[in-house]
Design a protein around this motif. Sequence first.
Motif, PDB file in Angstrom:
ATOM      1  N   ASP A 284     -34.415   9.688 -44.475  1.00  0.00           N
ATOM      2  CA  ASP A 284     -33.710   9.414 -43.216  1.00  0.00           C
ATOM      3  C   ASP A 284     -34.680   8.989 -42.118  1.00  0.00           C
ATOM      4  N   ASP A 285     -35.565   8.068 -42.442  1.00  0.00           N
ATOM      5  CA  ASP A 285     -36.543   7.477 -41.511  1.00  0.00           C
ATOM      6  C   ASP A 285     -37.619   8.450 -41.025  1.00  0.00           C
ATOM      7  N   ARG A 286     -37.737   9.608 -41.656  1.00  0.00           N
ATOM      8  CA  ARG A 286     -38.810  10.547 -41.306  1.00  0.00           C
ATOM      9  C   ARG A 286     -39.766  10.632 -42.488  1.00  0.00           C
ATOM     10  N   GLU A 287     -41.050  10.485 -42.199  1.00  0.00           N
ATOM     11  CA  GLU A 287     -42.027  10.460 -43.283  1.00  0.00           C
ATOM     12  C   GLU A 287     -42.213  11.840 -43.911  1.00  0.00           C
ATOM     13  N   LEU A 288     -42.152  11.853 -45.231  1.00  0.00           N
ATOM     14  CA  LEU A 288     -42.407  13.053 -46.019  1.00  0.00           C
ATOM     15  C   LEU A 288     -43.895  13.065 -46.356  1.00  0.00           C
ATOM     16  N   HIS A 289     -44.596  14.117 -46.016  1.00  0.00           N
ATOM     17  CA  HIS A 289     -46.023  14.201 -46.316  1.00  0.00           C
ATOM     18  C   HIS A 289     -46.189  14.380 -47.819  1.00  0.00           C
ATOM     19  N   ILE A 290     -46.833  13.403 -48.467  1.00  0.00           N
ATOM     20  CA  ILE A 290     -47.042  13.430 -49.913  1.00  0.00           C
ATOM     21  C   ILE A 290     -48.520  13.325 -50.232  1.00  0.00           C
ATOM     22  N   MET A 291     -48.871  13.707 -51.452  1.00  0.00           N
ATOM     23  CA  MET A 291     -50.261  13.613 -51.888  1.00  0.00           C
ATOM     24  C   MET A 291     -50.284  13.359 -53.387  1.00  0.00           C
ATOM     25  N   ARG A 292     -51.155  12.462 -53.801  1.00  0.00           N
ATOM     26  CA  ARG A 292     -51.334  12.191 -55.225  1.00  0.00           C
ATOM     27  C   ARG A 292     -52.462  13.065 -55.743  1.00  0.00           C
ATOM     28  N   LEU A 293     -52.208  13.731 -56.858  1.00  0.00           N
ATOM     29  CA  LEU A 293     -53.203  14.601 -57.471  1.00  0.00           C
ATOM     30  C   LEU A 293     -54.087  13.809 -58.422  1.00  0.00           C
ATOM     31  N   GLY A 294     -55.183  14.388 -58.817  1.00  0.00           N
ATOM     32  CA  GLY A 294     -56.142  13.721 -59.688  1.00  0.00           C
ATOM     33  C   GLY A 294     -55.579  13.317 -61.035  1.00  0.00           C
ATOM     34  N   ASP A 295     -54.553  14.015 -61.511  1.00  0.00           N
ATOM     35  CA  ASP A 295     -53.964  13.672 -62.806  1.00  0.00           C
ATOM     36  C   ASP A 295     -52.875  12.608 -62.697  1.00  0.00           C
TER      37      ASP A 295
ATOM     38  N   VAL B  11     -44.963  18.181 -49.122  1.00  0.00           N
ATOM     39  CA  VAL B  11     -44.940  19.386 -48.315  1.00  0.00           C
ATOM     40  C   VAL B  11     -43.695  20.217 -48.640  1.00  0.00           C
ATOM     41  N   VAL B  12     -42.627  19.593 -49.112  1.00  0.00           N
ATOM     42  CA  VAL B  12     -41.394  20.313 -49.438  1.00  0.00           C
ATOM     43  C   VAL B  12     -41.478  20.977 -50.812  1.00  0.00           C
ATOM     44  N   ASN B  13     -42.032  20.299 -51.786  1.00  0.00           N
ATOM     45  CA  ASN B  13     -42.169  20.882 -53.124  1.00  0.00           C
ATOM     46  C   ASN B  13     -43.641  20.839 -53.543  1.00  0.00           C
ATOM     47  N   HIS B  14     -44.407  21.643 -52.854  1.00  0.00           N
ATOM     48  CA  HIS B  14     -45.859  21.648 -52.991  1.00  0.00           C
ATOM     49  C   HIS B  14     -46.344  22.158 -54.348  1.00  0.00           C
ATOM     50  N   TYR B  15     -45.571  23.012 -54.998  1.00  0.00           N
ATOM     51  CA  TYR B  15     -46.018  23.614 -56.250  1.00  0.00           C
ATOM     52  C   TYR B  15     -45.345  23.016 -57.470  1.00  0.00           C
ATOM     53  N   LEU B  16     -44.708  21.854 -57.304  1.00  0.00           N
ATOM     54  CA  LEU B  16     -44.050  21.184 -58.421  1.00  0.00           C
ATOM     55  C   LEU B  16     -44.521  19.738 -58.490  1.00  0.00           C
ATOM     56  N   PRO B  17     -45.614  19.481 -59.196  1.00  0.00           N
ATOM     57  CA  PRO B  17     -46.088  18.095 -59.331  1.00  0.00           C
ATOM     58  C   PRO B  17     -45.075  17.261 -60.110  1.00  0.00           C
TER      59      PRO B  17
ATOM     60  N   ASP C 176     -43.547  10.589 -60.157  1.00  0.00           N
ATOM     61  CA  ASP C 176     -43.548   9.445 -59.253  1.00  0.00           C
ATOM     62  C   ASP C 176     -42.885   9.801 -57.917  1.00  0.00           C
ATOM     63  N   PRO C 177     -43.181   9.006 -56.886  1.00  0.00           N
ATOM     64  CA  PRO C 177     -42.681   9.309 -55.544  1.00  0.00           C
ATOM     65  C   PRO C 177     -41.148   9.316 -55.427  1.00  0.00           C
ATOM     66  N   ARG C 178     -40.454   8.535 -56.257  1.00  0.00           N
ATOM     67  CA  ARG C 178     -38.988   8.551 -56.200  1.00  0.00           C
ATOM     68  C   ARG C 178     -38.472   9.930 -56.616  1.00  0.00           C
ATOM     69  N   ASP C 179     -39.012  10.479 -57.702  1.00  0.00           N
ATOM     70  CA  ASP C 179     -38.624  11.822 -58.125  1.00  0.00           C
ATOM     71  C   ASP C 179     -38.991  12.850 -57.054  1.00  0.00           C
ATOM     72  N   LEU C 180     -40.134  12.640 -56.406  1.00  0.00           N
ATOM     73  CA  LEU C 180     -40.586  13.527 -55.339  1.00  0.00           C
ATOM     74  C   LEU C 180     -39.596  13.517 -54.171  1.00  0.00           C
TER      75      LEU C 180
ATOM     76  N   ALA D 251     -37.163  16.578 -52.966  1.00  0.00           N
ATOM     77  CA  ALA D 251     -37.238  17.052 -51.581  1.00  0.00           C
ATOM     78  C   ALA D 251     -35.846  17.081 -50.945  1.00  0.00           C
ATOM     79  N   VAL D 252     -35.035  16.060 -51.202  1.00  0.00           N
ATOM     80  CA  VAL D 252     -33.663  16.036 -50.681  1.00  0.00           C
ATOM     81  C   VAL D 252     -32.893  17.248 -51.199  1.00  0.00           C
ATOM     82  N   GLU D 253     -33.034  17.530 -52.483  1.00  0.00           N
ATOM     83  CA  GLU D 253     -32.345  18.685 -53.062  1.00  0.00           C
ATOM     84  C   GLU D 253     -32.808  19.986 -52.418  1.00  0.00           C
ATOM     85  N   LYS D 254     -34.103  20.130 -52.223  1.00  0.00           N
ATOM     86  CA  LYS D 254     -34.655  21.347 -51.627  1.00  0.00           C
ATOM     87  C   LYS D 254     -34.275  21.499 -50.151  1.00  0.00           C
ATOM     88  N   LEU D 255     -34.149  20.391 -49.433  1.00  0.00           N
ATOM     89  CA  LEU D 255     -33.799  20.445 -48.010  1.00  0.00           C
ATOM     90  C   LEU D 255     -32.352  20.904 -47.793  1.00  0.00           C
TER      91      LEU D 255
END
Length: 124
Positions: free
Chosen positions: A75-86, A92-98, A101-105, A109-113
């Motif tokens: 909804d036009d708000r940036e989700l803080h994401i990070m790519r891991l070495g693997d 930031v919403v699902n920090h412990y679930l790698p 791909d970003p679409r799944d991320l 996040a939508v589900e968790k919100l």
Amino acid sequence: MAGAALAAPAATAATRSTMASTMDHSGHSENTEHNGHTGPQPFDEIYQGRHIVGKAAEPGSMSAHHGGDFSVFIDDRELHIMRLGDGTWISVVNHYLPLDDPRDLARTAVEKLRGATLVPMMTA
């Protein structure tokens, strides 16, 4: 407490299983960026009533500021994401679930919100 300890290995195993199912003929995940392979694919869709977008990071975006090259918005708000070495991704919403791909991320996040508005992270 034991249930929480057991959930993490199960989530990791599920993620590895998902990763294995997305391997291409060369044995590399479809969204890798090495050896001439392409990075994550852009997307723009409505998921569970929320507008999610993934695209190359623009200069000045939170992702670019933190050295990333891909941005995700809900909804036009940036989700803080990070790519891991693997090659997997966390947010930031699902920090412990790698995830693979970003679409799944973004979808996770939508589900968790659960309808809550994504609040921008404050960076120093």
